[in-house]
Design a protein around this motif. Structure first.
Motif, mmCIF file in Angstrom:
data_model
loop_
_atom_site.group_PDB
_atom_site.id
_atom_site.type_symbol
_atom_site.label_atom_id
_atom_site.label_comp_id
_atom_site.label_asym_id
_atom_site.label_seq_id
_atom_site.Cartn_x
_atom_site.Cartn_y
_atom_site.Cartn_z
ATOM 1 N N ALA A 167 0.830 -1.211 0.000
ATOM 2 C CA ALA A 167 0.000 0.000 0.000
ATOM 3 C C ALA A 167 0.857 1.251 0.000
ATOM 4 N N SER A 168 2.007 1.195 0.690
ATOM 5 C CA SER A 168 2.876 2.372 0.754
ATOM 6 C C SER A 168 3.533 2.678 -0.580
ATOM 7 N N ARG A 169 3.532 1.715 -1.501
ATOM 8 C CA ARG A 169 4.112 1.927 -2.821
ATOM 9 C C ARG A 169 3.076 2.357 -3.852
ATOM 10 N N LEU A 170 1.821 2.426 -3.426
ATOM 11 C CA LEU A 170 0.749 2.844 -4.334
ATOM 12 C C LEU A 170 0.102 4.154 -3.925
ATOM 13 N N PHE A 171 -0.012 4.386 -2.620
ATOM 14 C CA PHE A 171 -0.759 5.534 -2.104
ATOM 15 C C PHE A 171 0.126 6.410 -1.222
ATOM 16 N N GLY A 172 -0.325 7.651 -1.006
ATOM 17 C CA GLY A 172 0.330 8.513 -0.034
ATOM 18 C C GLY A 172 0.219 7.921 1.354
ATOM 19 N N GLY A 173 1.018 8.434 2.296
ATOM 20 C CA GLY A 173 1.082 7.852 3.632
ATOM 21 C C GLY A 173 -0.265 7.704 4.304
ATOM 22 N N ARG A 174 -1.034 8.783 4.339
ATOM 23 C CA ARG A 174 -2.338 8.731 5.008
ATOM 24 C C ARG A 174 -3.268 7.745 4.315
ATOM 25 N N GLY A 175 -3.298 7.793 2.990
ATOM 26 C CA GLY A 175 -4.140 6.879 2.238
ATOM 27 C C GLY A 175 -3.708 5.439 2.384
ATOM 28 N N ALA A 176 -2.388 5.202 2.447
ATOM 29 C CA ALA A 176 -1.883 3.833 2.608
ATOM 30 C C ALA A 176 -2.331 3.245 3.935
ATOM 31 N N PHE A 177 -2.238 4.022 5.006
ATOM 32 C CA PHE A 177 -2.684 3.543 6.314
ATOM 33 C C PHE A 177 -4.155 3.159 6.260
ATOM 34 N N MET A 178 -4.963 4.039 5.676
ATOM 35 C CA MET A 178 -6.392 3.766 5.634
ATOM 36 C C MET A 178 -6.707 2.582 4.731
ATOM 37 N N GLN A 179 -5.947 2.424 3.653
ATOM 38 C CA GLN A 179 -6.162 1.289 2.752
ATOM 39 C C GLN A 179 -5.910 -0.030 3.474
ATOM 40 N N VAL A 180 -4.836 -0.108 4.224
ATOM 41 C CA VAL A 180 -4.561 -1.335 4.972
ATOM 42 C C VAL A 180 -5.659 -1.578 6.005
ATOM 43 N N GLY A 181 -6.128 -0.513 6.634
ATOM 44 C CA GLY A 181 -7.199 -0.652 7.618
ATOM 45 C C GLY A 181 -8.471 -1.212 7.010
ATOM 46 N N ILE A 182 -8.881 -0.676 5.852
ATOM 47 C CA ILE A 182 -10.114 -1.165 5.233
ATOM 48 C C ILE A 182 -9.927 -2.572 4.698
ATOM 49 N N MET A 183 -8.699 -2.945 4.304
ATOM 50 C CA MET A 183 -8.448 -4.320 3.868
ATOM 51 C C MET A 183 -8.577 -5.293 5.037
ATOM 52 N N LEU A 184 -8.029 -4.936 6.186
ATOM 53 C CA LEU A 184 -8.166 -5.799 7.363
ATOM 54 C C LEU A 184 -9.619 -5.837 7.836
ATOM 55 N N GLY A 185 -10.298 -4.697 7.776
ATOM 56 C CA GLY A 185 -11.710 -4.672 8.126
ATOM 57 C C GLY A 185 -12.539 -5.535 7.192
ATOM 58 N N THR A 186 -12.170 -5.546 5.910
ATOM 59 C CA THR A 186 -12.867 -6.395 4.943
ATOM 60 C C THR A 186 -12.626 -7.867 5.253
ATOM 61 N N ILE A 187 -11.400 -8.211 5.627
ATOM 62 C CA ILE A 187 -11.113 -9.590 6.030
ATOM 63 C C ILE A 187 -11.987 -9.985 7.215
ATOM 64 N N MET A 188 -12.106 -9.096 8.195
ATOM 65 C CA MET A 188 -12.908 -9.401 9.377
ATOM 66 C C MET A 188 -14.382 -9.596 9.019
ATOM 67 N N ALA A 189 -14.931 -8.675 8.211
ATOM 68 C CA ALA A 189 -16.337 -8.777 7.833
ATOM 69 C C ALA A 189 -16.578 -10.004 6.965
ATOM 70 N N ALA A 190 -15.638 -10.299 6.055
ATOM 71 C CA ALA A 190 -15.780 -11.483 5.203
ATOM 72 C C ALA A 190 -15.691 -12.765 6.023
ATOM 73 N N ASN A 191 -14.914 -12.754 7.095
ATOM 74 C CA ASN A 191 -14.884 -13.909 7.992
ATOM 75 C C ASN A 191 -16.274 -14.200 8.538
ATOM 76 N N VAL A 192 -16.976 -13.141 8.922
ATOM 77 C CA VAL A 192 -18.332 -13.321 9.442
ATOM 78 C C VAL A 192 -19.267 -13.784 8.337
ATOM 79 N N TRP A 193 -19.199 -13.118 7.187
ATOM 80 C CA TRP A 193 -20.139 -13.359 6.090
ATOM 81 C C TRP A 193 -19.908 -14.704 5.399
ATOM 82 N N ARG A 194 -18.629 -15.053 5.172
ATOM 83 C CA ARG A 194 -18.318 -16.212 4.349
ATOM 84 C C ARG A 194 -17.986 -17.479 5.148
#
Length: 398
Positions: A167-194
């Protein structure tokens, strides 16, 4: 444009509030059931039947509670049977909508950093969206085909490290942090859903059909539930990370993010061990040492000193810089189209206000170089050096 920005601000407020509320509900239930599993009396002291694996008595809010956990399922399913799923779905949905309103609507400023990758805002959005299922698929494959126990923890940590670096090689620092956060959040929600909910539905269906439920279904759901529990504190950090530019603006921000994740997971693990009656002091001490080490490593290193012109810097010169580069957004009457009111409620209209905010001006414009946002107003290195010199002399406004 001002009306559009005002509407986006309201959406930001409503979605952020809803996201925090639903997140509290989801994380709270995760914490509670991990605690409950660890505290159950095994064997049970007051079981209602032979299928009970453990029980627990508790008092809360002036009432007594008797909780029981069955080895697989009770002889007959009770009505109603409460499910824990909407907290997860609502948290992910409000989080994704918030990501859209805040980051996708301002992708050029919050996701794109030309110094990191020469991509457009639309490309950054497409990449961000594509990475959400990609992260889940990698994690899910690791769960299904990878090792278990300590080996899985190591590989899972390496996966998270890879996500941070990528993520740090694609987005600015703030955006990279948030991108990783939403990816981990998606993993958590998908764990529940799937995984978790389908496994629980299969257990219920087996009972209704009069057949023996498969214990492996419960074990699989429990595995993903435990993983979610360890991801809670790292994800919460990414939610608050935009307020702490010294973390995401660092040259090695991806490593800072990963180490903060490690610290958060270690704290969560200590709580889980404590709930099992195995507290110990190693993990909290290690987490504290990691925090201190990061604080030292991220401390400002007198930026801009080498290029600072000799001689005193008058407030008049600094004020001209601030009026040209900062007041566009930080004013009681801002003229930036996306700022109908002063950004973050911070104004630099008077010398008194500039003096009061001098430490923050120095931190954001000089130490972390995260303001102006995406440097949209074009603050130069020389101007940052002047602000550094002015601040070092006591930030006079006379």
């Amino acid at each position: 444009m001002a009306i559009e920005a005002y509407v986006l601000d309201w959406l930001n407020l409503v979605l952020r509030w809803a996201h925090v509320i639903t997140g509290i509900a989801w994380i709270g239930s995760s914490f509670y059931f991990m605690w409950l599993d660890a505290r159950l009396n095994v064997p049970p002291r007051d079981p209602e039947g032979p299928d009970v694996a453990g029980d627990l008595w508790a008092v809360h809010g002036g009432g007594f509670y008797h909780a029981q956990k069955y080895r697989i399922a009770p002889g007959e399913l009770p009505e109603p049977l409460h499910w824990f799923k909407w907290e997860a779905y609502a948290t992910w949905l409000t989080g994704f909508l918030l990501l859209t309103v805040v980051y996708y609507a301002n992708a050029e400023a919050l996701l794109v950093d030309p110094a990191v990758a020469g991509i457009s805002g639309s490309t950054a959005i497409v990449l961000s969206l594509a990475l959400l299922p990609a992260g889940w698929l990698l994690y899910d494959a690791l769960c299904r085909f990878g090792p278990q126990g300590g080996a899985f923890a190591v590989l899972g940590a390496l996966l998270v490290l890879g996500l941070c670096f990528g993520a740090s090689r694609l987005f600015g620092g703030r955006g990279a942090f948030m991108q990783v956060g939403i990816m981990l959040g998606t993993i958590m929600a998908a764990n529940v859903w799937r995984v978790i909910i389908p496994s629980q539905k299969a257990l219920v269906a087996a009972k209704l059909a009069g057949s023996a439920p498969d214990p492996a279904l419960g074990a699989r759901a429990k595995q993903r539930s435990v993983h979610n529990n360890y991801l809670t504190l790292p994800v919460v950090f990414t939610m608050i990370s935009p307020h702490f530019a010294f973390t995401y603006s660092h040259r090695y921000g991806w490593l800072v993010l990963f180490l903060l994740f490690v610290g958060g997971a270690a704290v969560r693990h200590w709580f889980n061990l404590r709930n099992q009656g195995r507290p110990g002091a190693v993990l909290p001490v290690a987490a504290l040492a990691l925090g201190i080490a990061l604080a030292v490593a991220l401390a400002p290193r007198d930026p801009g000193a080498a290029s600072t012109p000799a001689g005193d810097v008058s407030f008049a010169r600094v004020n001209r810089i601030i009026q040209a580069r900062c007041v566009t957004c930080h004013s009681a009457a801002p003229d930036h189209p996306t700022a109908p009111v002063a950004a973050a409620g911070v104004t630099f209209d008077t010398p008194r206000e500039i003096k009061a905010w001098a430490p923050r001006i120095h931190e954001r414009a000089v130490a972390t170089r995260t303001m102006p946002l995406a440097n949209l107003t074009g603050m130069t290195d020389g101007e940052r050096a002047l602000i550094a010199r002015w601040y070092a002399s006591g930030a006079p406004v006379d």
